[in-house]
Design an enzyme around this catalytic site. Sequence first.
Site, PDB file in Angstrom:
ATOM      1  N   ASP A 120       0.802  -1.219   0.000  1.00 20.75           N
ATOM      2  CA  ASP A 120       0.000   0.000   0.000  1.00 20.75           C
ATOM      3  C   ASP A 120       0.836   1.271   0.000  1.00 20.75           C
ATOM      4  OD1 ASP A 120      -2.254  -1.692   0.272  1.00 20.75           O
ATOM      5  OD2 ASP A 120      -1.971  -1.724   2.442  1.00 20.75           O
ATOM      6  N   GLU A 121       2.021   1.202  -0.591  1.00 17.18           N
ATOM      7  CA  GLU A 121       2.901   2.377  -0.586  1.00 17.18           C
ATOM      8  C   GLU A 121       2.465   3.417  -1.614  1.00 17.18           C
ATOM      9  OE1 GLU A 121       4.031  -0.705  -1.174  1.00 17.18           O
ATOM     10  OE2 GLU A 121       5.424  -1.265   0.404  1.00 17.18           O
TER      11      GLU A 121
ATOM     12  N   LYS B 205       2.129   2.248  -5.012  1.00 17.31           N
ATOM     13  CA  LYS B 205       2.749   1.761  -6.242  1.00 17.31           C
ATOM     14  C   LYS B 205       1.859   2.037  -7.448  1.00 17.31           C
ATOM     15  CE  LYS B 205       3.171  -2.463  -4.519  1.00 17.31           C
ATOM     16  NZ  LYS B 205       2.890  -2.241  -3.103  1.00 17.31           N
TER      17      LYS B 205
ATOM     18  N   LYS C 163      -0.036   4.529  -8.335  1.00 18.17           N
ATOM     19  CA  LYS C 163       0.123   5.828  -9.008  1.00 18.17           C
ATOM     20  C   LYS C 163       1.391   5.842  -9.867  1.00 18.17           C
ATOM     21  CE  LYS C 163       1.156  10.681  -8.284  1.00 18.17           C
ATOM     22  NZ  LYS C 163       1.052  11.903  -7.516  1.00 18.17           N
TER      23      LYS C 163
ATOM     24  N   GLY D 230      -4.231  -4.578  -4.756  1.00 20.15           N
ATOM     25  CA  GLY D 230      -5.293  -3.808  -5.400  1.00 20.15           C
ATOM     26  C   GLY D 230      -5.033  -2.326  -5.373  1.00 20.15           C
ATOM     27  N   HIS D 231      -5.372  -1.679  -6.445  1.00 21.49           N
ATOM     28  CA  HIS D 231      -5.392  -0.227  -6.426  1.00 21.49           C
ATOM     29  C   HIS D 231      -6.427   0.290  -7.407  1.00 21.49           C
ATOM     30  CE1 HIS D 231      -2.034  -1.268  -9.210  1.00 21.49           C
ATOM     31  NE2 HIS D 231      -2.712  -0.472  -9.980  1.00 21.49           N
TER      32      HIS D 231
ATOM     33  N   GLN E 244       2.259  -5.989  -3.035  1.00 24.60           N
ATOM     34  CA  GLN E 244       2.587  -6.002  -1.597  1.00 24.60           C
ATOM     35  C   GLN E 244       3.937  -5.296  -1.355  1.00 24.60           C
ATOM     36  OE1 GLN E 244       1.552  -9.501  -2.768  1.00 24.60           O
ATOM     37  NE2 GLN E 244      -0.446  -8.600  -2.571  1.00 24.60           N
TER      38      GLN E 244
ATOM     39  N   ALA F 115      -9.281  -0.641   7.897  1.00 23.33           N
ATOM     40  CA  ALA F 115      -8.494   0.542   8.268  1.00 23.33           C
ATOM     41  C   ALA F 115      -7.043   0.109   8.429  1.00 23.33           C
ATOM     42  CB  ALA F 115      -9.018   1.122   9.573  1.00 23.33           C
ATOM     43  N   ARG F 116      -6.120   0.930   7.933  1.00 23.86           N
ATOM     44  CA  ARG F 116      -4.691   0.586   8.052  1.00 23.86           C
ATOM     45  C   ARG F 116      -4.117   1.148   9.343  1.00 23.86           C
ATOM     46  NH1 ARG F 116      -3.954   2.605   1.973  1.00 23.86           N
ATOM     47  NH2 ARG F 116      -4.746   0.760   0.922  1.00 23.86           N
TER      48      ARG F 116
ATOM     49  N   SER G  38       0.423  14.651  -4.237  1.00 26.37           N
ATOM     50  CA  SER G  38      -1.047  14.535  -4.178  1.00 26.37           C
ATOM     51  C   SER G  38      -1.409  13.285  -4.977  1.00 26.37           C
ATOM     52  CB  SER G  38      -1.742  15.777  -4.765  1.00 26.37           C
ATOM     53  OG  SER G  38      -2.200  15.529  -6.080  1.00 26.37           O
TER      54      SER G  38
HETATM   55  P1  IMP Z   1      -2.576 -12.710   2.363  1.00 22.54           P
HETATM   56  O1  IMP Z   1      -1.638 -12.186   1.322  1.00 22.54           O
HETATM   57  O2  IMP Z   1      -4.018 -12.509   2.041  1.00 22.54           O
HETATM   58  O3  IMP Z   1      -2.262 -14.125   2.751  1.00 22.54           O
HETATM   59  O4  IMP Z   1      -2.335 -11.856   3.710  1.00 22.54           O
HETATM   60  C1  IMP Z   1      -1.131 -11.935   4.437  1.00 22.54           C
HETATM   61  C2  IMP Z   1      -0.736 -10.563   4.970  1.00 22.54           C
HETATM   62  O5  IMP Z   1      -0.376  -9.726   3.873  1.00 22.54           O
HETATM   63  C3  IMP Z   1      -1.855  -9.815   5.709  1.00 22.54           C
HETATM   64  O6  IMP Z   1      -1.280  -9.048   6.741  1.00 22.54           O
HETATM   65  C4  IMP Z   1      -2.421  -8.911   4.654  1.00 22.54           C
HETATM   66  O7  IMP Z   1      -3.047  -7.763   5.200  1.00 22.54           O
HETATM   67  C5  IMP Z   1      -1.159  -8.537   3.894  1.00 22.54           C
HETATM   68  N1  IMP Z   1      -1.403  -8.138   2.519  1.00 22.54           N
HETATM   69  C6  IMP Z   1      -1.691  -8.940   1.479  1.00 22.54           C
HETATM   70  N2  IMP Z   1      -1.836  -8.214   0.360  1.00 22.54           N
HETATM   71  C7  IMP Z   1      -1.628  -6.937   0.688  1.00 22.54           C
HETATM   72  C8  IMP Z   1      -1.602  -5.719  -0.067  1.00 22.54           C
HETATM   73  O8  IMP Z   1      -1.794  -5.673  -1.283  1.00 22.54           O
HETATM   74  N3  IMP Z   1      -1.340  -4.594   0.654  1.00 22.54           N
HETATM   75  C9  IMP Z   1      -1.075  -4.627   1.977  1.00 22.54           C
HETATM   76  N4  IMP Z   1      -1.075  -5.732   2.703  1.00 22.54           N
HETATM   77  C10 IMP Z   1      -1.335  -6.882   2.071  1.00 22.54           C
END
Ligand code: IMP
Length: 415
Positions: free
Chosen positions: A13-14, A16, A18, A40-41, A219, A299-300, A406
């Site tokens: 969720d950095e 990427k 954009k 996902g984005h 990720q 929520a993050r 932004s």
């Molecule tokens: P999984 O990939 O669904 O098995 O989840 C394992 C861990 O990776 C969990 O903490 C998820 O929240 C995290 N995670 C998986 N995909 C993402 C992503 O695209 N962004 C942020 N965290 C992720």
Amino acid sequence: MKANMIVGIQWGDEGKGKIVDLMAQNYDAVCRYQGGHNAGHTIWVDGVRYALHLIPSGILNPKAINIIGNGVVVSPEALIEEMKQFENLQERLFVSDKAHMILKHHILIDQAKEKLRGAKAIGTTGRGIGPSYGSKIERSGHRLGELRDTQKLAQNLSEFYEENRALFGALGIVTPDFESLKIELDGYAQALLPFLADTTQMVWDLLDANKRVLLEGAQGTLLDIDHGTYPFVTSSNTISAGACVGLGLSPKDIGKVTGIVKAYCTRVGNGPFPTEDRGEDGEMLRVKGKEVGTSTGRARRCGWFDAVACRYASRINGCDELAIMKLDVLDGFERIKVCVAYEVDGKRVETLPQDLDNVTPIYEELPGWESVVGCRKFDDLPPSAKAYIARLEEITQTKVGIISTSPDRNDTIVL
Ligand code: IMP
């Protein structure tokens, strides 16, 4: 030609999306190499919203082709649904026939196991990622290419369900009978077979023909199965090396690596997060940064920039540069904290310990600024924002090449 790469440096969720979206405009091909629809984005183009989970961001560049490599785990159902957003995907989307499938039982196992873990839950996205990679490693998985013979695949799966009846029963999972399984697989085959390809040869050919290829990581480094905060990680190699395995490239095929970081830090799911701020500052980051997961709506957790973890991630990925995202979210903070070391058992540690549960961050405080929103040139940034960037470069030992001010594609400083 070598392929360039975008890789997440923190816990995903950095931002990427954009940068890949921005860069994809200049590439002939964009490739995903690991993860699945846990990523996902959202991208807005001319007022239209596109939600991407599996399809590479190059899909929004009409001239680019998009490849889903063998290292990705593909839920046929999720991919088919995502494809509905686009017209004329033929010759624009190619999926490796070696990529493993996420089948319905993987999703049910993921969710059932998370429930059983109780307080020790990983906080997965519940998309079946871990169980599908598990089947692959255990050599009982199924590749997309097997959709070419759905009769045989349905037969194999039925036998697997039968052999594991006790396990499925214990987890409360009802498996489909042969007939409904066959119908389901036929549906997948009809929709996906036209898109299956030998993507390894395809990427080699693209590079040999001097085409510009962008590799899109999903990720982040700290979620890497080997080098992240195990067991609170995802099940793939999220680091740059994962691209070699997940596409069939050699390390010599990799060119520039751009590491994407937020100007602060977030994490979804459970697991250690040394710089997490559970107070007002963390809440302010969450609200200002709209820190809610795109895939799951969770929520993050939010906190300050962890320069120790970033230096580690930059080294492991071989980052040529960092892209600092969401700098504007730090607008209005009087002081900005950066973690420059940890205290472990009373000692100062400047490398990333394997056990991040028992570390206390040591912070340096830097002066904040009023606003960087919409700055498009480095010289437009307030002096304290410039000083913040310079300090991050120094501690992480990596130069900053891109700064995002932004969500707008154009509000990006390229250095
Ligand atoms: P999984 O990939 O669904 O098995 O989840 C394992 C861990 O990776 C969990 O903490 C998820 O929240 C995290 N995670 C998986 N995909 C993402 C992503 O695209 N962004 C942020 N965290 C992720």
